[in-house]
Write a protein that holds these residues in place. Structure first.
Motif, PDB file in Angstrom:
ATOM      1  N   UNK A  76       0.851  -1.189   0.000  1.00  0.00           N
ATOM      2  CA  UNK A  76       0.000   0.000   0.000  1.00  0.00           C
ATOM      3  C   UNK A  76       0.886   1.237   0.000  1.00  0.00           C
ATOM      4  N   UNK A  77       0.510   2.232  -0.809  1.00  0.00           N
ATOM      5  CA  UNK A  77       1.361   3.412  -0.965  1.00  0.00           C
ATOM      6  C   UNK A  77       0.537   4.594  -1.453  1.00  0.00           C
ATOM      7  N   UNK A  78       1.152   5.766  -1.409  1.00  0.00           N
ATOM      8  CA  UNK A  78       0.543   6.970  -1.964  1.00  0.00           C
ATOM      9  C   UNK A  78       1.132   7.193  -3.353  1.00  0.00           C
ATOM     10  N   UNK A  79       0.273   7.325  -4.336  1.00  0.00           N
ATOM     11  CA  UNK A  79       0.688   7.495  -5.729  1.00  0.00           C
ATOM     12  C   UNK A  79       1.217   8.915  -5.930  1.00  0.00           C
ATOM     13  N   UNK A  80       2.533   9.022  -6.151  1.00  0.00           N
ATOM     14  CA  UNK A  80       3.180  10.319  -6.349  1.00  0.00           C
ATOM     15  C   UNK A  80       4.279  10.160  -7.385  1.00  0.00           C
ATOM     16  N   UNK A  81       3.937  10.013  -8.654  1.00  0.00           N
ATOM     17  CA  UNK A  81       4.955   9.718  -9.669  1.00  0.00           C
ATOM     18  C   UNK A  81       5.951  10.853  -9.858  1.00  0.00           C
ATOM     19  N   UNK A  82       7.208  10.476 -10.058  1.00  0.00           N
ATOM     20  CA  UNK A  82       8.264  11.453 -10.303  1.00  0.00           C
ATOM     21  C   UNK A  82       9.180  10.991 -11.416  1.00  0.00           C
ATOM     22  N   UNK A  83      10.120  11.828 -11.794  1.00  0.00           N
ATOM     23  CA  UNK A  83      10.945  11.579 -12.976  1.00  0.00           C
ATOM     24  C   UNK A  83      12.366  11.119 -12.672  1.00  0.00           C
ATOM     25  N   UNK A  84      12.661  10.765 -11.438  1.00  0.00           N
ATOM     26  CA  UNK A  84      14.011  10.296 -11.125  1.00  0.00           C
ATOM     27  C   UNK A  84      14.314   9.010 -11.898  1.00  0.00           C
ATOM     28  N   UNK A  85      15.600   8.723 -12.067  1.00  0.00           N
ATOM     29  CA  UNK A  85      15.989   7.543 -12.845  1.00  0.00           C
ATOM     30  C   UNK A  85      15.573   6.257 -12.147  1.00  0.00           C
ATOM     31  N   UNK A  86      15.475   5.196 -12.932  1.00  0.00           N
ATOM     32  CA  UNK A  86      15.075   3.891 -12.415  1.00  0.00           C
ATOM     33  C   UNK A  86      16.249   3.245 -11.698  1.00  0.00           C
ATOM     34  N   UNK A  87      16.073   2.828 -10.426  1.00  0.00           N
ATOM     35  CA  UNK A  87      17.167   2.146  -9.715  1.00  0.00           C
ATOM     36  C   UNK A  87      17.444   0.768 -10.307  1.00  0.00           C
ATOM     37  N   UNK A 196      -3.489   0.292  -3.352  1.00  0.00           N
ATOM     38  CA  UNK A 196      -3.156  -1.014  -2.778  1.00  0.00           C
ATOM     39  C   UNK A 196      -3.046  -1.985  -3.939  1.00  0.00           C
ATOM     40  N   UNK A 197      -1.922  -2.663  -4.038  1.00  0.00           N
ATOM     41  CA  UNK A 197      -1.685  -3.623  -5.122  1.00  0.00           C
ATOM     42  C   UNK A 197      -1.330  -4.960  -4.499  1.00  0.00           C
ATOM     43  N   UNK A 198      -1.994  -6.027  -4.959  1.00  0.00           N
ATOM     44  CA  UNK A 198      -1.803  -7.301  -4.295  1.00  0.00           C
ATOM     45  C   UNK A 198      -1.699  -8.492  -5.216  1.00  0.00           C
ATOM     46  N   UNK A 199      -1.464  -9.641  -4.599  1.00  0.00           N
ATOM     47  CA  UNK A 199      -1.304 -10.903  -5.314  1.00  0.00           C
ATOM     48  C   UNK A 199      -2.102 -11.989  -4.611  1.00  0.00           C
TER      49      UNK A 199
END
Length: 275
Positions: A76-87, A196-199
């Motif tokens: 579960x998280x707060x959706x706050x997209x940003x443009x930083x590079x992919x780790x 919330x994203x689940x399996x």
């Protein structure tokens, strides 16, 4: 489905000494949940571990981890997209090995330097070796790095406790389209969006039976438009096809109740609309 059972195409400050493996989300990292209310799925508590995912002295998101299956049940998280590079670097959770270890996620290499054996680490959670040489499946984030605002927040999603074996064509196809395009459309006008994203654990495994291969992946979101209006939406996908089905929140909760074999399931506070 019985619970007993690559590469994928907002944090807040806390005080030093906070733990990742916790007894209560509400007491440790409630901010990540819509109206501070975690999902109510009703599965056996003994097999599930609550993790307030912590990186660089901040709680970033929350994960309910299915330790015997070595996959997250949900993040579960707060959706706050940003443009930083992919780790690129993957981490593990020390406190799944022993509660006395550090509360922040770290790399396997660093953890194994701290009087932790590889056998102990493998017993407690999935490891990188489990995901090597997979056919048709790869590491799928539940909380995707693309939904996080900055580099440290994105790095925090690269823990294997936030990862499941996901059908590659789905991960880099319809699911990626949902994460990167559909979410942008759905969140237009939203002041704050909780996800919330689940399996759903399945009957098959990778890594010689160590890591469960989910039968389904699902995602739900609830957002504030203003003080009097709240919007919700939901998605589900079977983990062997490149297709995503859009549902209402209520429809998803009903479908998950059947898949998890529960009388009812609630993913968000009751104020979040089900239709």
């Amino acid at each position: 489905m019985l619970l007993g059972l690559l590469l994928i195409c907002v944090g807040w400050h806390t005080t030093p000494g906070g733990a990742e493996v916790v007894t209560s989300f509400e007491a440790t990292c409630p901010r990540v949940f819509f109206r501070n209310t975690p999902p109510r799925i009703g599965l056996t508590p003994a097999r599930l571990v609550r993790i307030c995912q912590r990186y660089e002295n901040q709680y970033r998101y929350a994960t309910m981890y299915d330790k015997p299956n070595r996959i997250p049940l949900y993040s579960a998280y707060i959706y706050t997209p940003g443009n930083a590079k992919r780790p690129q670097n993957w981490m593990v959770e020390p406190q799944l090995v022993r509660s006395s270890l550090q509360p922040e996620m770290t790399s396997e290499k660093d953890l194994l330097k701290k009087r932790v054996t590889l056998a102990e680490l493998r017993e407690s959670q999935a490891v990188l070796q489990d995901y090597k040489n997979l056919i048709d499946y790869n590491r799928g984030h539940l909380n995707p790095n693309s939904h996080q605002p900055d580099l440290d927040a994105k790095k925090s999603t690269f823990t294997l406790t936030n990862t499941v074996p996901q059908y590659t064509k789905l991960n880099c196809g319809s699911w990626e389209n949902y994460e990167d395009k559909t979410m942008k459309v759905k969140t237009q006008g939203c002041k704050e969006t909780f996800a919330v994203v689940g399996a759903v654990p399945g009957n098959n495994y990778i890594a010689g039976g160590r890591v469960n291969k989910p039968s389904h992946l699902w995602s739900a979101a609830c957002c504030y438009i203003n003080n009097n209006r709240i919007r919700s939406w939901a998605m589900i996908a079977t983990n062997d096809k490149d297709a995503v089905e859009e549902l209402t929140l209520g429809q998803l909760e009903g479908k998950l109740a059947g898949l998890y074999q529960q009388n009812s399931i609630s993913l968000f506070h009751s104020d979040c609309p089900r239709q």
